[in-house]
Design a protein around this motif. Structure first.
Motif, short mmCIF file in Angstrom:
data_model
loop_
_atom_site.label_atom_id
_atom_site.label_comp_id
_atom_site.label_asym_id
_atom_site.label_seq_id
_atom_site.Cartn_x
_atom_site.Cartn_y
_atom_site.Cartn_z
N LEU A 76 0.95 -1.22 0.03
CA LEU A 76 0.10 0.14 -0.13
C LEU A 76 0.87 1.44 0.16
CD1 LEU A 76 -2.84 -0.69 2.32
CD2 LEU A 76 -2.89 -0.83 -0.17
N GLU A 77 2.07 1.24 0.39
CA GLU A 77 3.06 2.17 0.66
C GLU A 77 3.44 2.90 -0.68
OE1 GLU A 77 5.67 -0.93 1.68
OE2 GLU A 77 3.63 -0.57 2.10
N GLU A 78 3.36 1.66 -1.70
CA GLU A 78 3.44 2.34 -3.18
C GLU A 78 2.37 2.84 -4.03
OE1 GLU A 78 4.98 -1.36 -5.25
OE2 GLU A 78 6.67 -1.34 -3.85
N LEU A 79 1.26 3.00 -3.22
CA LEU A 79 0.01 3.66 -3.75
C LEU A 79 -0.35 4.79 -2.98
CD1 LEU A 79 -1.99 0.47 -4.76
CD2 LEU A 79 -0.86 1.78 -6.33
N PHE A 80 0.59 5.14 -1.85
CA PHE A 80 0.38 6.39 -1.01
C PHE A 80 1.71 7.15 -1.15
CE2 PHE A 80 -1.88 8.05 3.01
CZ PHE A 80 -1.19 9.00 2.99
N THR A 81 1.88 7.78 -2.21
CA THR A 81 3.25 8.16 -2.75
C THR A 81 3.26 9.69 -3.32
OG1 THR A 81 4.96 7.45 -4.17
CG2 THR A 81 2.80 6.85 -4.98
N GLU A 82 4.20 10.01 -3.42
CA GLU A 82 4.50 11.48 -4.34
C GLU A 82 4.50 10.91 -6.00
OE1 GLU A 82 8.06 13.92 -5.70
OE2 GLU A 82 7.50 14.33 -3.55
N CYS A 83 3.77 11.81 -6.65
CA CYS A 83 3.33 11.38 -8.19
C CYS A 83 3.75 12.65 -8.82
CB CYS A 83 2.10 10.77 -8.15
SG CYS A 83 0.83 11.87 -8.32
N ARG A 84 3.90 12.42 -10.20
CA ARG A 84 3.80 13.58 -10.98
C ARG A 84 2.82 13.40 -12.16
NH1 ARG A 84 8.87 13.84 -14.35
NH2 ARG A 84 8.00 15.49 -15.01
N VAL A 85 1.98 14.44 -12.26
CA VAL A 85 1.09 14.50 -13.33
C VAL A 85 1.61 15.12 -14.74
CG1 VAL A 85 -1.15 15.76 -14.28
CG2 VAL A 85 -0.99 14.60 -11.63
N LEU A 86 1.71 14.52 -15.63
CA LEU A 86 2.14 14.95 -16.93
C LEU A 86 1.28 15.07 -18.08
CD1 LEU A 86 4.79 12.00 -17.45
CD2 LEU A 86 5.12 14.14 -16.13
N GLY A 185 2.32 18.80 -12.69
CA GLY A 185 2.99 18.80 -11.40
C GLY A 185 2.92 18.00 -10.60
N ARG A 186 3.72 18.05 -9.45
CA ARG A 186 3.93 17.27 -8.37
C ARG A 186 2.79 17.01 -7.49
NH1 ARG A 186 8.39 14.32 -8.43
NH2 ARG A 186 10.24 15.46 -9.74
N TYR A 187 2.41 16.23 -6.95
CA TYR A 187 1.07 15.87 -5.94
C TYR A 187 1.41 14.60 -5.20
CZ TYR A 187 -1.57 18.71 -9.21
OH TYR A 187 -1.52 19.66 -10.37
N GLN A 188 0.53 14.73 -3.70
CA GLN A 188 0.56 13.33 -3.41
C GLN A 188 -0.36 12.43 -3.86
OE1 GLN A 188 3.10 12.67 -0.87
NE2 GLN A 188 2.27 10.82 -0.15
N LEU A 189 -0.32 11.22 -4.11
CA LEU A 189 -1.46 10.52 -4.68
C LEU A 189 -1.69 9.32 -3.47
CD1 LEU A 189 -2.86 8.99 -6.97
CD2 LEU A 189 -0.85 7.42 -7.26
N ILE A 190 -2.98 9.02 -3.33
CA ILE A 190 -3.47 8.12 -2.55
C ILE A 190 -4.38 7.21 -3.43
CG2 ILE A 190 -4.84 7.75 -0.31
CD1 ILE A 190 -3.89 10.46 0.62
#
Length: 211
Positions: A76-86, A185-190
């Protein structure tokens, strides 16, 4: 939605009985049934019958590989993570390596691909998708995960080359996102999937948090 200094974006598809589904296949549309209401009892209860690949969902490798993994094995920690929207809204048909190569993608990134799918009525058939060479490019970089705002990350690929290129590299696949209100940009993904033991996919309520 605002939460203190954070802005929260719900990037999930609403689940309704007439929602868009992959290639318009009727068997993929949810069936929501009222089992009890206040005219028949003292409580309101309902049930849902739904394909696990309908709406916003996470694929596991069993979807394409006979000996693949299933939902309960996901970290689950891999799906509660920083991400980038392109922002790839300029793409006309499919996302290729050329489209991605200028986006400064790094190993370990979780990337969400925003296309014109988010800006137009949801297409059930001719949606923008990730081409095989685009998937192979992301696998070569060794990203952690990829999401897309279409009903499938591929379409009309008999050998499922896009899925397999990503799955063989251990890359998470999120499908059915809605990114119309989200800037690059950069976001936190849950993106937490339902823990359906032994399943090859699961529905996800996905949100982005911008600090």
């Amino acid at each position: 939605m605002e939460n203190g200094s954070n802005k929260i974006y719900d990037i999930s598809m609403p689940i309704t009985m007439d929602m868009p589904v992959y290639k318009g296949r009727e068997e993929k549309r949810p069936i929501i049934t009222v089992n009890s209401d206040f005219s028949t009892g003292t409580v309101y209860e309902s049930s849902i019958q739904m394909n696990l690949h309908t709406g916003t969902h996470l694929d596991r490798t069993l979807h394409m590989m006979p000996e693949g993994n299933t939902i309960e094995t996901v970290k689950l920690e891999e799906l509660f993570t920083e991400c980038r929207v392109l922002d790839l809204t300029q793409v006309v048909e499919k996302i290729t390596e050329e489209d991605l190569s200028g986006k400064d993608i790094h190993p370990g990134d979780f990337v969400l691909l925003k296309t014109r799918n988010s800006l137009e009525p949801i297409l059930e058939k001719d949606f923008i998708y990730l081409d095989r060479n685009g998937a192979e490019y992301l696998a070569k970089i060794k990203i952690k995960g990829v999401g897309i705002d279409s009903l499938g990350i591929e379409r009309s690929q008999p050998g499922h080359e896009t899925h397999l290129a990503l799955m063989e590299a251990g890359i998470h696949i999120l499908e059915g996102l809605r990114l119309e209100k989200v800037a690059e940009g950069r976001y936190q993904l849950i993106a937490m999937p339902l823990n359906i033991i032994g399943s090859e996919a699961a529905p996800v309520r996905a949100v982005l948090i911008k600090q």
